[in-house]
Design an enzyme around this catalytic site. Structure first.
Site, PDB file in Angstrom:
ATOM      1  N   THR A 161     -45.214  -3.552 -21.718  1.00 63.41           N
ATOM      2  CA  THR A 161     -43.788  -3.261 -21.903  1.00 63.41           C
ATOM      3  C   THR A 161     -43.134  -4.631 -22.044  1.00 63.41           C
ATOM      4  O   THR A 161     -43.579  -5.602 -21.414  1.00 63.41           O
ATOM      5  CB  THR A 161     -43.176  -2.496 -20.712  1.00 63.41           C
ATOM      6  OG1 THR A 161     -43.251  -3.327 -19.556  1.00 63.41           O
ATOM      7  CG2 THR A 161     -43.891  -1.181 -20.444  1.00 63.41           C
ATOM      8  N   HIS A 162     -42.114  -4.701 -22.878  1.00 65.97           N
ATOM      9  CA  HIS A 162     -41.493  -6.005 -23.203  1.00 65.97           C
ATOM     10  C   HIS A 162     -42.527  -6.997 -23.751  1.00 65.97           C
ATOM     11  O   HIS A 162     -42.347  -8.199 -23.633  1.00 65.97           O
ATOM     12  CB  HIS A 162     -40.804  -6.633 -21.987  1.00 65.97           C
ATOM     13  CG  HIS A 162     -39.922  -5.692 -21.234  1.00 65.97           C
ATOM     14  ND1 HIS A 162     -38.583  -5.546 -21.512  1.00 65.97           N
ATOM     15  CD2 HIS A 162     -40.198  -4.820 -20.233  1.00 65.97           C
ATOM     16  CE1 HIS A 162     -38.061  -4.630 -20.701  1.00 65.97           C
ATOM     17  NE2 HIS A 162     -39.027  -4.169 -19.911  1.00 65.97           N
ATOM     18  N   SER A 283     -58.242 -17.302 -47.187  1.00 65.07           N
ATOM     19  CA  SER A 283     -57.194 -18.197 -47.645  1.00 65.07           C
ATOM     20  C   SER A 283     -57.785 -19.145 -48.668  1.00 65.07           C
ATOM     21  O   SER A 283     -58.914 -19.616 -48.499  1.00 65.07           O
ATOM     22  CB  SER A 283     -56.652 -18.994 -46.452  1.00 65.07           C
ATOM     23  OG  SER A 283     -56.073 -20.201 -46.900  1.00 65.07           O
ATOM     24  N   LYS A 289     -59.986 -18.977 -42.546  1.00 61.52           N
ATOM     25  CA  LYS A 289     -59.072 -17.853 -42.335  1.00 61.52           C
ATOM     26  C   LYS A 289     -59.647 -16.489 -42.712  1.00 61.52           C
ATOM     27  O   LYS A 289     -60.352 -16.335 -43.697  1.00 61.52           O
ATOM     28  CB  LYS A 289     -57.783 -18.054 -43.155  1.00 61.52           C
ATOM     29  CG  LYS A 289     -56.906 -19.185 -42.709  1.00 61.52           C
ATOM     30  CD  LYS A 289     -56.187 -18.970 -41.390  1.00 61.52           C
ATOM     31  CE  LYS A 289     -55.126 -17.901 -41.418  1.00 61.52           C
ATOM     32  NZ  LYS A 289     -53.872 -18.306 -42.040  1.00 61.52           N
ATOM     33  N   GLU A 296     -50.461  -6.240 -42.806  1.00 65.04           N
ATOM     34  CA  GLU A 296     -49.180  -6.874 -43.186  1.00 65.04           C
ATOM     35  C   GLU A 296     -48.507  -6.120 -44.331  1.00 65.04           C
ATOM     36  O   GLU A 296     -47.310  -5.864 -44.312  1.00 65.04           O
ATOM     37  CB  GLU A 296     -49.412  -8.331 -43.600  1.00 65.04           C
ATOM     38  CG  GLU A 296     -49.782  -9.212 -42.430  1.00 65.04           C
ATOM     39  CD  GLU A 296     -50.201 -10.593 -42.909  1.00 65.04           C
ATOM     40  OE1 GLU A 296     -49.560 -11.568 -42.503  1.00 65.04           O
ATOM     41  OE2 GLU A 296     -51.160 -10.710 -43.691  1.00 65.04           O
TER      42      GLU A 296
END
Ligand code: ARG
Length: 485
Positions: A161-162, A283, A289, A296
């Site tokens: 949470t948060h 990448s 990468k 995304e």
């Protein structure tokens, strides 16, 4: 404007003397995008032909000829580049005339493009909803399939949470949270479908057909529940498009939340999940990468869905009754929603199936950071300490642990006893990772028995939804079979 060699007549040229401004003519055409309504325009035209045959406008032979001609038009390929068709209705009339001559011009008896476009868009949206329901079911199953072995292995992760570690949960419980969202999405689309499944044909341009049409004929032929109630509403209503786009945008938000969590959990900082290579990219600059492009992009797609819903709402707001040309602008939004959803469902189920979790890392994360503090307070409250006090005592224990750099289960009992005499040896079993999770033994909680039950129930619900496929599947199948025959 009269006929000329370069351009076939418009559907409305009679009262015009001057030719259209070329730029305006090109700019106002919808054919460059509404060509994709062809199968629906033809289906609706066949339904209308049957209705006007019953009203005595066509003989049975003429109806047969017209149906054959219309079916031939659906077979045409690469139609999008047609230069003259103003819209899909104009295109079908032009091509049908090539097929069956002047008989084609009788098809427009008792109908208007205003009711046609309203009908075509309903058919398009209905088919898109059905595809979406299929996609949703497939994804629900993929998530449940992923969750089940995780539950069997008692895989545990921190719940946040948060975005701060809060309490540990079973990984399956976390995955089932998304299944719950998708179940609501499913019901939103089913609901939208039920509400929109009425047939505008017979509504005319605004006031209703000028022929004594039996509107049931077209409505039944197209698999609608019934004809619409009010001609002014039916020709200008686009709520059904808005409903679809809004349901899609809520689904998009859920997809985006899932995508965001996966993106986060795939970082080195979390390291909870290994992104499948088949769904990741590298990448060009940094050789090490592995980028989460799928999640995304999925997160990004939700922006388009939300944008379409907003555009449609803005389009409809402020339109006087009944049809206005503004409504043409709504089509591309709907096509984009349908394409975006189809694209998402072409990858999400398989991506989900290919996910592998790093159970050990998740467990370690769940075991550190005092995630058992709530279970510790519950232990004291079970010993008769009022929860408020228990909360305070465990807070002090956490403080002590922070000072000594020890988790609660590593604190010596003697130290704990200084904080409360209620701490006994059984405390350590009560705050083990499994106990911490399994003490949430309420319906909807993360105790393992509840999670197993929730998995079974989610499976039962998806099986019921699969069995209860909307009628249009059956309807579309029967239309296809008739075509083939
Ligand atoms: N292309 C038009 C549309 O999408 C079809 C309806 C045209 N009706 C009219 N009255 N101009 O809205």
């Amino acid at each position: 404007m009269a006929d000329n060699e370069q351009q076939p007549a418009k559907m409305w040229s009679g009262r015009f003397r001057e030719p259209l401004n070329k730029q305006f003519e090109e700019w106002q055409r919808s054919f460059p995008f509404d060509w994709r309504l062809l199968p629906h325009e033809v289906e609706a035209s066949i339904a209308h032909a049957r209705a006007i045959q019953a009203a005595g406008i066509l003989t049975s032979e003429e109806l047969l000829q017209m149906e054959q001609g219309l079916r031939a038009v659906t077979k045409l390929e690469n139609i999008a580049s047609h230069e003259h068709a103003e819209d899909i209705h104009h295109f079908v009339e032009l091509e049908l005339t090539k097929q069956i001559g002047d008989l084609a011009l009788k098809l427009h008896t008792g109908r208007s493009r205003n009711e046609q476009i309203a009908t075509d868009m309903r058919l398009f949206v209905r088919a898109s909803i059905d595809k979406t329901l299929e996609g949703l079911n497939e994804w629900r199953i993929a998530l449940i399939d992923l969750a089940e072995p995780m539950a069997k292995a008692f895989a545990i992760m921190p719940g946040y949470t948060h975005l701060q570690r809060a309490e540990p949960v079973y990984v399956a419980h976390w995955l089932l949270a998304y299944v719950a969202m998708l179940e609501r999405d499913y019901s939103r689309f089913v609901d939208a479908r039920r509400r929109m499944n009425f047939c505008p044909l017979g509504s005319g341009a605004i006031a209703g057909a000028t022929l004594g049409l039996n509107r049931r004929i077209a409505s039944d032929a197209l698999g609608f529940t019934a004809p619409t109630n009010n001609s002014m509403d039916a020709t200008s209503d686009r709520d059904f498009m808005l409903d679809f786009a809004q349901a899609a945008s809520t689904l998009g938000l859920h997809i985006s939340r899932f995508a965001e969590e996966l993106t986060l959990y795939a970082t080195a900082e979390f390291g909870f999940v290994d992104l499948p290579e088949a769904f990741s990219t590298g990448s060009s600059a940094m050789p090490q990468k592995k980028n989460p492009d799928l999640t995304e992009l999925a997160r990004g797609k939700s922006a388009r869905l939300l944008g379409a819903a907003t555009a449609l709402a803005t389009l409809i707001k402020g339109l006087p009754l009944a049809y206005n040309k503004d409504l043409q602008e709504g089509q591309e939004q709907i096509f984009d929603v349908a394409d975006t959803l189809a694209g998402l469902f072409s990858v999400l189920p398989n991506f989900t199936r290919a996910l592998t979790f790093r159970a050990e890392r998740m467990r370690c994360a769940a075991e550190t950071g005092y995630l058992n503090a709530m279970a510790a307070a519950t232990y004291l409250s079970n010993k008769g300490v009022p929860f408020r006090k228990a909360h305070e005592i465990v807070g002090n224990a956490v403080r002590l642990g922070l000072d000594k750099n020890l988790e609660l289960d590593a604190l010596p009992l003697a130290d704990l006893k200084q904080l409360s005499e209620h701490f006994q040896h059984d405390f350590f079993a009560a705050i083990s990772l499994r106990s911490t999770v399994d003490c949430h033994d309420v319906p909807g909680g993360t105790a393992i028995d509840r999670v197993e039950l929730a998995l079974n129930e989610a499976r039962t619900r998806v099986a019921a939804d699969l069995a209860d496929t909307p009628d249009s599947f059956a309807h579309q199948k029967s239309v296809r079979m008739k075509e083939g025959a």
